[in-house]
Design a protein around this motif. Sequence first.
Motif, PDB file in Angstrom:
ATOM      1  N   LEU A  14       4.843  -1.655  -0.233  1.00  9.80           N
ATOM      2  CA  LEU A  14       5.069  -3.004   0.288  1.00  9.80           C
ATOM      3  C   LEU A  14       4.989  -3.102   1.809  1.00  9.80           C
ATOM      4  O   LEU A  14       5.025  -4.204   2.354  1.00  9.80           O
ATOM      5  CB  LEU A  14       6.437  -3.510  -0.163  1.00  9.80           C
ATOM      6  CG  LEU A  14       6.667  -3.618  -1.675  1.00  9.80           C
ATOM      7  CD1 LEU A  14       7.998  -4.281  -1.970  1.00  9.80           C
ATOM      8  CD2 LEU A  14       5.540  -4.372  -2.356  1.00  9.80           C
ATOM      9  N   ARG A  17       3.189  -5.929   3.689  1.00  9.00           N
ATOM     10  CA  ARG A  17       2.818  -6.973   2.737  1.00  9.00           C
ATOM     11  C   ARG A  17       3.925  -7.995   2.511  1.00  9.00           C
ATOM     12  O   ARG A  17       3.650  -9.113   2.083  1.00  9.00           O
ATOM     13  CB  ARG A  17       2.410  -6.355   1.400  1.00  9.00           C
ATOM     14  CG  ARG A  17       1.180  -5.459   1.488  1.00  9.00           C
ATOM     15  CD  ARG A  17       0.704  -5.060   0.102  1.00  9.00           C
ATOM     16  NE  ARG A  17      -0.437  -4.153   0.147  1.00  9.00           N
ATOM     17  CZ  ARG A  17      -1.707  -4.530   0.266  1.00  9.00           C
ATOM     18  NH1 ARG A  17      -1.996  -5.834   0.370  1.00  9.00           N
ATOM     19  NH2 ARG A  17      -2.680  -3.650   0.272  1.00  9.00           N
ATOM     20  N   ARG A  45       8.506  -9.388  -3.686  1.00 15.52           N
ATOM     21  CA  ARG A  45       8.594  -7.935  -3.541  1.00 15.52           C
ATOM     22  C   ARG A  45       8.247  -7.236  -4.859  1.00 15.52           C
ATOM     23  O   ARG A  45       7.429  -6.307  -4.900  1.00 15.52           O
ATOM     24  CB  ARG A  45      10.005  -7.532  -3.107  1.00 15.52           C
ATOM     25  CG  ARG A  45      10.438  -8.020  -1.735  1.00 15.52           C
ATOM     26  CD  ARG A  45      11.888  -7.648  -1.462  1.00 15.52           C
ATOM     27  NE  ARG A  45      12.406  -8.199  -0.219  1.00 15.52           N
ATOM     28  CZ  ARG A  45      12.494  -7.535   0.924  1.00 15.52           C
ATOM     29  NH1 ARG A  45      12.104  -6.271   0.977  1.00 15.52           N
ATOM     30  NH2 ARG A  45      12.978  -8.111   2.012  1.00 15.52           N
ATOM     31  N   ASN A  49       4.756  -5.034  -5.891  1.00 10.32           N
ATOM     32  CA  ASN A  49       4.867  -3.645  -6.328  1.00 10.32           C
ATOM     33  C   ASN A  49       4.270  -3.453  -7.716  1.00 10.32           C
ATOM     34  O   ASN A  49       3.580  -2.462  -7.987  1.00 10.32           O
ATOM     35  CB  ASN A  49       6.333  -3.198  -6.328  1.00 10.32           C
ATOM     36  CG  ASN A  49       6.473  -1.695  -6.439  1.00 10.32           C
ATOM     37  OD1 ASN A  49       5.822  -0.939  -5.713  1.00 10.32           O
ATOM     38  ND2 ASN A  49       7.313  -1.247  -7.356  1.00 10.32           N
ATOM     39  N   GLY A 147      10.538  -2.830  -6.714  1.00 17.86           N
ATOM     40  CA  GLY A 147      10.102  -3.669  -5.605  1.00 17.86           C
ATOM     41  C   GLY A 147      11.231  -4.548  -5.095  1.00 17.86           C
ATOM     42  O   GLY A 147      11.445  -4.668  -3.886  1.00 17.86           O
TER      43      GLY A 147
END
Length: 302
Positions: A14, A17, A45, A49, A147
């Motif tokens: 991540l 991003r 998130r 992921n 994530g």
Amino acid sequence: MINSNALETATRRLHGRVRSTPVLDTGSVLYKLELLQHAGSFKTRGMFNKILAAAERGLPASGIIAASGGNAGLAAAYAARELGVRAEIYVPETAPPVKVAKLAKLGASVTQTGHEYAEAYAAAIVRSEESGAVFCHAYDDADMVAGNGTLGLELLDQASFDTVLVAVGGGGLIAGVVAALNGKKKVVAVEPVTARALSAALAAGAPVDVPVSGVAADSLGARRIGRIAYETAVETSLTSVLVDDDAIVEARRHLWDEYRLAVEHGTAAAQAALTSGAYVPAPDERVVVLLCGANTNPSDLS
């Protein structure tokens, strides 16, 4: 429970991003402003992921499919757009128009079906099997949870605190936060009385179906808690409290009146634990309220 290796891998995936969202210290309480995340919620998130992990194994041309009350779909659509992946999102007919409109703006194909998340989920599963697209579960998926857990690791680096209050629907957020903070900080689950999948599972000794209604049902309206969240809650003896609709509405109004933070009702549930007295901190306890989503129509706040 999600392990530290999965959290570290998610953090690497991540990087660059997702946003590192700030913490607001009001003197009496801390607010983790995850409502400022891309697509308006923490779910970005988890979806990034999930899609990136799937891409490492090879994504089909049909892309991804997700079912959502709104936020998971927005996150999936945003992440898919950024990664150049086709996205098909199923949402219930009761999903807030503001969320459905945003899905279309993000370029996703949107299908509305049924009156609850569970019905949209069932339709999305069938479509995924037909098309071969990767199904991205909104909360009960290891990559999604890992994530989401990056939020907890980020919070550890940002602030000194004792406890974090987390609103719970299907459990994908709290499972990640608990995994990140386990053994370091206390985590308290907050659920609406009318959408209490986690507390019902803990009482029954296993995930069970619950009726879903109330002002926060669009984001916290999972009919059954996810397996990962349930097992995490049992393993860590997670503290859970309940709040009613009036407390949620009051908490949402409080966040707007005091801090000009426009949050959805599901997000306000975490604040409601404090304002309603469902959770009473010790005199010296430093509490973080996790404000996890902003996809709301603010017209009723003015």
